[in-house]
Design an enzyme around this catalytic site. Structure first.
Site, mmCIF file in Angstrom:
data_model
loop_
_atom_site.group_PDB
_atom_site.id
_atom_site.type_symbol
_atom_site.label_atom_id
_atom_site.label_comp_id
_atom_site.label_asym_id
_atom_site.label_seq_id
_atom_site.Cartn_x
_atom_site.Cartn_y
_atom_site.Cartn_z
ATOM 1 C CG ASP A 171 -1.793 1.224 1.292
ATOM 2 O OD1 ASP A 171 -2.329 1.662 0.333
ATOM 3 O OD2 ASP A 171 -1.961 1.903 2.336
ATOM 4 C CB SER A 172 0.050 4.690 -0.813
ATOM 5 O OG SER A 172 -0.984 4.950 0.126
ATOM 6 C CE1 TYR A 184 2.748 5.994 -2.870
ATOM 7 C CE2 TYR A 184 1.864 4.193 -4.053
ATOM 8 C CZ TYR A 184 2.985 4.723 -3.533
ATOM 9 O OH TYR A 184 4.123 3.898 -3.494
ATOM 10 N N GLY A 185 -2.738 9.548 -3.541
ATOM 11 C CA GLY A 185 -3.908 9.805 -3.999
ATOM 12 C C GLY A 185 -4.215 11.078 -4.741
ATOM 13 C CB CYS A 196 -2.932 0.789 -2.790
ATOM 14 S SG CYS A 196 -2.828 2.387 -2.798
ATOM 15 C CB THR A 208 -4.535 5.293 -5.134
ATOM 16 O OG1 THR A 208 -5.422 5.903 -4.228
ATOM 17 C CG2 THR A 208 -4.115 6.202 -5.732
ATOM 18 C CB CYS A 211 -9.329 4.947 0.247
ATOM 19 S SG CYS A 211 -7.594 5.570 0.830
ATOM 20 C CB THR A 212 -6.891 0.165 1.763
ATOM 21 O OG1 THR A 212 -5.585 0.929 1.523
ATOM 22 C CG2 THR A 212 -7.149 -0.742 0.838
ATOM 23 C CG HIS A 213 -4.858 5.129 4.313
ATOM 24 N ND1 HIS A 213 -4.443 4.607 3.116
ATOM 25 C CD2 HIS A 213 -3.902 5.389 5.181
ATOM 26 C CE1 HIS A 213 -3.411 4.633 3.271
ATOM 27 N NE2 HIS A 213 -2.680 5.374 4.317
HETATM 28 N N1 DGL Z 1 -4.840 3.537 0.519
HETATM 29 C C1 DGL Z 1 -4.606 3.844 -0.614
HETATM 30 C C2 DGL Z 1 -6.183 3.587 -1.304
HETATM 31 O O1 DGL Z 1 -6.629 2.445 -1.009
HETATM 32 C C3 DGL Z 1 -4.517 5.374 -1.048
HETATM 33 C C4 DGL Z 1 -3.871 6.235 0.082
HETATM 34 C C5 DGL Z 1 -3.213 7.490 -0.366
HETATM 35 O O2 DGL Z 1 -3.717 8.432 -1.036
HETATM 36 O O3 DGL Z 1 -2.030 7.337 -0.580
HETATM 37 O O4 DGL Z 1 -6.499 4.215 -2.438
#
Ligand code: DGL
Length: 255
Positions: free
Chosen positions: A12-13, A44-45, A75, A77, A184-186
């Site tokens: 993941d990012s 990353y988003g 992730c 993204t 988004c996994t966060h």
């Molecule tokens: N966790 C990432 C996702 O699922 C993105 C987080 C980021 O913006 O880096 O999209």
């Protein structure tokens, strides 16, 4: 030739992919996991597609040199921007991506009002638009909360700062959605606050469990399931050692 004992790499990012790792471990506790979060380069988003591709390819290149039988891109993204390129570059490795769980939402509410929370990259990539076209019956609202990833990276997900950030973004949807998809996994770490702000009538869904099941199915198909002992190795590109402690806290957090 891959062997069952090789790692399942999870990428993941940053720390968000831990929400997917939790589901993987729940389903396949006897596997060996290598989790890599690129927190030094998160989020990353809001990056360009090219940047997300370059960062994802660099991470995959590093991981796949280390005895990996499957790569789980935990992730949304990175999946949106780079999964096609990854599969073209590594055709002999099982590569699983995660995408916003629209299918889950549309199966439950075929003509429902569905909210999707995801990053700018995920929402603008072609992959998402193609996915949306598959569910013509649903009414879709995209909800953007760009700073939530940064908050989770800094250890805030169930507290006052997370609530302050989410409240204005979700207030217009309170009591109005059949489901919200956490794309988004966060975000699953903030599911408690999201549920509270949207109201009990809104189902909160994410793709973590489905991604874990798909990983298990693909490994079983190639006789690559491992029978233990289970193992977890956590790595991160950020030099701050607190990030690994945060990963452990997130891994143990009740969602
Ligand atoms: N966790 C990432 C996702 O699922 C993105 C987080 C980021 O913006 O880096 O999209």
């Amino acid at each position: 030739m891959h062997t069952p004992k090789e790692y399942i790499a999870v990428f993941d990012s940053g720390v968000g992919g831990i929400s997917v790792l939790k589901e993987l471990i729940k389903l396949m506790p006897k596997e060996r996991y290598l989790y890599f979060g690129d927190s030094a380069n998160a989020p990353y988003g809001s990056r360009s597609t090219q940047q997300v591709q370059d960062l994802t390819m660099a991470a995959a290149d590093m991981l796949l040199k280390r005895g990996v039988k499957a790569l789980v891109v935990a992730c949304n993204t990175a999946t949106a921007a780079a999964i096609t390129l990854l599969r073209q570059t590594y055709p002999d490795t099982i590569i699983i991506g995660i995408e916003p769980a629209l299918k889950l939402a549309a199966d439950r509410f075929p003509s429902g009002h569905i909210g999707v929370m995801a990053t700018e990259v995920t929402l603008r990539e072609e992959k998402f638009h193609q996915q949306v076209e598959r569910f013509p019956g649903i009414r879709l609202s995209t909800i953007s909360v760009p700073d939530l990833v940064g908050l989770v990276e800094n250890g805030h997900w169930g507290d006052a700062p997370a609530q302050a950030l989410l409240e204005p973004a979700l207030a217009p949807y309170r009591g109005k959605l059949d489901a919200v998809v956490l794309g988004c996994t966060h975000y699953p770490f903030a599911a408690g606050i999201i549920r509270k702000l949207l109201g009990e009538g809104t189902a909160v869904l994410d793709g973590g469990e489905g991604t874990a099941r798909e990983t298990q199915r693909r490994l079983a198909e190639q006789n690559l399931l491992y029978d233990g002992p289970g193992e977890l190795q956590l790595e991160n590109s950020a030099s701050d050692s607190r990030i690994l402690q945060l990963c452990m806290t997130l891994l143990e957090a009740k969602l």
